[in-house]
Design a protein around this motif. Structure first.
Motif, mmCIF file in Angstrom:
data_model
loop_
_atom_site.group_PDB
_atom_site.id
_atom_site.type_symbol
_atom_site.label_atom_id
_atom_site.label_comp_id
_atom_site.label_asym_id
_atom_site.label_seq_id
_atom_site.Cartn_x
_atom_site.Cartn_y
_atom_site.Cartn_z
ATOM 1 N N ILE A 243 0.684 -1.091 0.210
ATOM 2 C CA ILE A 243 -0.186 0.077 0.148
ATOM 3 C C ILE A 243 0.992 1.176 0.097
ATOM 4 C CG2 ILE A 243 -0.391 -0.007 2.544
ATOM 5 C CD1 ILE A 243 -3.199 0.899 0.188
ATOM 6 N N GLY A 244 2.181 1.038 0.725
ATOM 7 C CA GLY A 244 2.823 2.241 0.884
ATOM 8 C C GLY A 244 3.347 2.561 -0.535
ATOM 9 N N THR A 245 3.738 1.457 -1.299
ATOM 10 C CA THR A 245 4.447 1.720 -2.691
ATOM 11 C C THR A 245 3.201 2.372 -3.649
ATOM 12 O OG1 THR A 245 5.780 -0.255 -2.281
ATOM 13 C CG2 THR A 245 5.608 0.444 -4.510
ATOM 14 N N VAL A 246 2.147 1.975 -3.587
ATOM 15 C CA VAL A 246 1.094 2.407 -4.081
ATOM 16 C C VAL A 246 0.706 3.857 -3.823
ATOM 17 C CG1 VAL A 246 -1.200 2.231 -4.995
ATOM 18 C CG2 VAL A 246 -0.183 0.107 -4.792
ATOM 19 N N VAL A 247 0.701 4.279 -2.840
ATOM 20 C CA VAL A 247 0.359 5.642 -2.255
ATOM 21 C C VAL A 247 1.479 6.618 -2.788
ATOM 22 C CG1 VAL A 247 0.383 7.205 -0.211
ATOM 23 C CG2 VAL A 247 -0.954 5.001 -0.594
ATOM 24 N N ASN A 248 2.647 6.173 -2.703
ATOM 25 C CA ASN A 248 4.065 6.865 -3.183
ATOM 26 C C ASN A 248 3.893 7.084 -4.652
ATOM 27 O OD1 ASN A 248 6.520 7.998 -2.437
ATOM 28 N ND2 ASN A 248 7.404 6.594 -3.937
ATOM 29 N N GLY A 249 3.563 6.225 -5.303
ATOM 30 C CA GLY A 249 3.545 6.004 -6.804
ATOM 31 C C GLY A 249 2.538 7.379 -7.176
ATOM 32 N N LEU A 250 1.317 7.099 -6.590
ATOM 33 C CA LEU A 250 0.509 8.183 -6.966
ATOM 34 C C LEU A 250 0.631 9.492 -6.401
ATOM 35 C CD1 LEU A 250 -2.759 7.779 -7.449
ATOM 36 C CD2 LEU A 250 -3.152 8.498 -4.899
ATOM 37 N N LEU A 251 1.316 9.716 -5.421
ATOM 38 C CA LEU A 251 1.576 10.964 -4.735
ATOM 39 C C LEU A 251 2.869 11.604 -5.842
ATOM 40 C CD1 LEU A 251 1.711 10.622 -1.172
ATOM 41 C CD2 LEU A 251 0.065 12.114 -2.645
ATOM 42 N N VAL A 252 3.754 10.570 -6.365
ATOM 43 C CA VAL A 252 4.925 11.275 -6.973
ATOM 44 C C VAL A 252 4.288 11.535 -8.465
ATOM 45 C CG1 VAL A 252 7.045 10.428 -8.191
ATOM 46 C CG2 VAL A 252 6.769 9.903 -5.682
ATOM 47 N N ASN A 253 3.492 10.840 -9.061
ATOM 48 C CA ASN A 253 2.725 11.020 -10.069
ATOM 49 C C ASN A 253 2.082 12.393 -10.286
ATOM 50 O OD1 ASN A 253 4.058 9.138 -11.822
ATOM 51 N ND2 ASN A 253 2.872 7.573 -10.928
ATOM 52 N N VAL A 259 5.531 16.187 -2.595
ATOM 53 C CA VAL A 259 6.353 15.354 -1.959
ATOM 54 C C VAL A 259 7.804 15.434 -2.098
ATOM 55 C CG1 VAL A 259 4.631 13.358 -1.758
ATOM 56 C CG2 VAL A 259 5.816 13.798 -3.835
ATOM 57 N N ASN A 260 7.872 16.576 -2.652
ATOM 58 C CA ASN A 260 9.258 17.082 -2.966
ATOM 59 C C ASN A 260 9.874 17.538 -1.631
ATOM 60 O OD1 ASN A 260 11.203 19.381 -3.400
ATOM 61 N ND2 ASN A 260 10.866 18.837 -5.612
ATOM 62 N N ILE A 261 11.100 17.045 -1.427
ATOM 63 C CA ILE A 261 11.867 17.074 -0.157
ATOM 64 C C ILE A 261 12.017 18.702 0.078
ATOM 65 C CG2 ILE A 261 14.006 16.871 1.058
ATOM 66 C CD1 ILE A 261 14.133 14.103 0.079
ATOM 67 N N LYS A 262 12.696 19.628 -0.924
ATOM 68 C CA LYS A 262 12.923 20.840 -0.950
ATOM 69 C C LYS A 262 11.623 21.613 -0.552
ATOM 70 C CE LYS A 262 15.526 24.203 -3.216
ATOM 71 N NZ LYS A 262 15.267 24.791 -4.636
ATOM 72 N N PHE A 292 -2.943 24.143 -4.860
ATOM 73 C CA PHE A 292 -3.089 22.714 -4.425
ATOM 74 C C PHE A 292 -4.597 22.332 -4.478
ATOM 75 C CE2 PHE A 292 -4.447 19.746 -0.981
ATOM 76 C CZ PHE A 292 -3.659 18.695 -1.369
ATOM 77 N N GLU A 293 -5.595 23.000 -4.242
ATOM 78 C CA GLU A 293 -6.988 23.062 -4.018
ATOM 79 C C GLU A 293 -7.469 22.692 -5.654
ATOM 80 O OE1 GLU A 293 -9.759 25.774 -3.198
ATOM 81 O OE2 GLU A 293 -11.324 24.389 -2.412
ATOM 82 N N GLU A 294 -6.892 23.243 -6.843
ATOM 83 C CA GLU A 294 -7.143 23.195 -7.952
ATOM 84 C C GLU A 294 -6.744 22.068 -8.575
ATOM 85 O OE1 GLU A 294 -5.974 26.767 -10.214
ATOM 86 O OE2 GLU A 294 -6.745 27.975 -8.980
ATOM 87 N N ASN A 295 -5.599 21.723 -8.378
ATOM 88 C CA ASN A 295 -4.724 20.290 -8.685
ATOM 89 C C ASN A 295 -5.733 19.337 -8.262
ATOM 90 O OD1 ASN A 295 -2.889 18.817 -9.618
ATOM 91 N ND2 ASN A 295 -1.443 18.777 -8.036
ATOM 92 N N LEU A 296 -6.014 19.499 -6.974
ATOM 93 C CA LEU A 296 -6.765 18.228 -6.237
ATOM 94 C C LEU A 296 -7.975 17.931 -7.199
ATOM 95 C CD1 LEU A 296 -6.683 16.284 -4.005
ATOM 96 C CD2 LEU A 296 -7.781 17.926 -2.733
ATOM 97 N N LYS A 297 -8.802 19.119 -7.294
ATOM 98 C CA LYS A 297 -10.074 18.972 -8.012
ATOM 99 C C LYS A 297 -9.944 18.243 -9.325
ATOM 100 C CE LYS A 297 -12.754 22.966 -6.692
ATOM 101 N NZ LYS A 297 -12.773 24.369 -6.729
ATOM 102 N N GLN A 298 -8.868 18.661 -10.023
ATOM 103 C CA GLN A 298 -8.749 18.200 -11.460
ATOM 104 C C GLN A 298 -8.209 16.789 -11.216
ATOM 105 O OE1 GLN A 298 -5.224 20.166 -13.032
ATOM 106 N NE2 GLN A 298 -5.278 18.669 -14.988
ATOM 107 N N LYS A 299 -7.529 16.419 -10.097
ATOM 108 C CA LYS A 299 -6.947 14.796 -9.950
ATOM 109 C C LYS A 299 -8.095 13.925 -9.548
ATOM 110 C CE LYS A 299 -2.859 15.482 -10.929
ATOM 111 N NZ LYS A 299 -2.235 15.266 -12.276
#
Ligand SMILES: [Zn+2]
Ligand SMILES: [Zn+2]
Ligand SMILES: [Zn+2]
Length: 426
Positions: A243-253, A259-262, A292-299
């Motif tokens: 589940i961690g791998t799937v969640v990470n893949g989703l967030l990174v994509n 999820v960017n460290i900087k 963020f909200e705009e991006n979230l709506k779109q996603k």
């Protein structure tokens, strides 16, 4: 010469407490809270290395009285933390340095942590440890072999805070002495991939990247475990779950920014500035939240949950005849009926068949399963019809004495799984 380590701040206390006692960060903070509330230590959420003059003087007094003058550093040793730090706090230290761990009444875990904090603080005001180091060059035709080693001459702070250094002791040799070759051991070194994180190394890495603060290191580590994104393997190192791998893949994509460290480190800095009154919180949140909200709506429209958590299969539901799906839940993959929620049939995904028949019902297969607390065990896949289960992994061979399954224990010992049988393979 070796200097003592600086006194503890939150992150270093959490790391050291993991290395020495295998206390998770959350437990360390709970115990530290108890010690703080009962007046044994200074505030435990801090990134400062400040020490009050009073504490330095009482450390000096304690060291000279108990170990002798030569064990005191000879001056009041102060420390400064790197980077931006809330200087209002002190480092984590015993409230009364004269209160040695042997003289206090605490429960076992509290005593362990108090002892560690006390030793680290006292040691930081003690003299250096002194080593003699030697290098020997040995000439053999066209090659030179070099041996280096150290010998401890004066223990200094190590008397109170023992640490391991590579300390290779060398035999006494004279210059130009002829040596006899006993054996030549060829060896090749390979670069190892970086090892998986432990509680200690993950906190260290978070701190180095500017992510997390004294009050958040422990919650970060416990949250990602409670959500089952990562789990501890047999070496107590973190590894990602399915589940961690799937969640990470989703967030990174789909949400690369958050999820960017900087970016996260900058967000932490902005939050610090808000705390210091240097930035307005409405502004900071607006800058973040609107895009963020705009991006979230779109996603929400673009990304389908089904694509990520469901896979069709050719298996048929035994209850209603509809096809079964492989679904991803919080605790991994399982079969579920595609007519859910009308039909609630589910069955375990048997990826972990060991290829061993169940000795009890003679029909089922032994599979690897996990308890709610994620502990591995081995059981019959006919459960609940058959209740055969083992904690240790069966080897597939049968006991020569009684015919029960042989198991391999955690200590790598092969023995009989039957409680009535004492067979152990040697
Ligand atoms: Zn069904
Ligand atoms: Zn069975
Ligand atoms: Zn046996």
């Amino acid at each position: 010469k070796r200097n003592p380590l600086p006194p503890f701040a939150t992150s270093t206390l959490q790391q050291e407490s993991w290395k020495r006692f295998h206390f998770p960060a959350k437990l360390t903070m709970q115990i530290a809270q108890q010690l703080y509330e009962s007046g044994f230590i200074t505030y435990h959420r801090t990134d400062s290395l400040n020490l009050s003059d009073q504490s330095l003087f009482s450390a000096k007094k304690f060291i000279t009285a108990n170990f002798g003058k030569e064990y005191w550093a000879g001056f009041l040793r102060g420390y400064k933390a790197k980077g931006r730090v809330q200087e209002a706090h002190e480092a984590i230290r015993p409230t009364y340095p004269a209160r040695a761990p042997e003289s206090v009444k605490l429960d076992q875990n509290q005593l362990k942590l108090y002892d560690l904090i006390w030793r680290r603080f006292i040691a930081c005001q003690m003299s250096q440890a002194i080593f003699d180091s030697t290098t020997i060059d040995i000439q053999a035709k066209n090659y030179t072999f070099r041996a280096t080693g150290q010998v401890l001459k004066f223990d200094g702070f190590l008397k109170v805070y023992p640490m391991k250094f590579e300390e290779t002791e060398l035999p006494p040799l004279k210059k130009d002495e002829i040596l006899e070759l006993i054996k030549l051991k060829p060896s090749q070194h390979f670069t190892q991939p970086p090892p998986r994180y432990t509680e200690a190394t993950l906190i260290k890495t978070l701190e180095e990247n500017g992510i997390g603060r004294p009050s958040t290191y422990a919650p970060i580590l416990s949250t990602i475990q409670e959500r089952n994104y990562i789990e501890k393997n047999e070496e107590k190192r973190f590894q990602p779950t399915e589940i961690g791998t799937v969640v990470n893949g989703l967030l990174v994509n789909h949400f690369p920014k958050i999820v960017n460290i900087k970016w996260t480190a900058e967000m932490e800095e902005d939050l610090d500035k808000i705390a210091e009154g240097k930035r307005k919180w409405v502004e900071v949140l607006q800058e973040f939240y609107q895009p963020f909200e705009e991006n979230l709506k779109q996603k929400y429209q673009e990304v389908s949950k089904k694509d990520i958590t469901e896979k069709p299969t050719e298996k048929i539901c035994p209850k209603c005849g509809a096809p079964l799906l492989i679904r991803l839940g919080k605790f991994g993959k399982f079969y579920a009926c595609s007519k859910f929620p009308k039909c609630k049939h589910t069955e375990p995904l048997e990826e972990n068949i060991l290829g061993i028949k169940c000795p009890k019902c003679k029909k089922g297969e032994i599979i690897e399963k996990r308890t709610r607390k994620r502990k591995i065990f081995y059981a019959c896949n006919q459960f609940p019809k058959c209740d055969f289960a083992l904690w240790d992994k069966p080897t597939g061979k049968k006991c020569p004495k009684c015919g029960s399954l042989l198991i391999e224990t955690k200590r790598k010992q092969i023995k009989c799984s039957s409680k009535e049988c004492d067979y152990i393979e040697k």
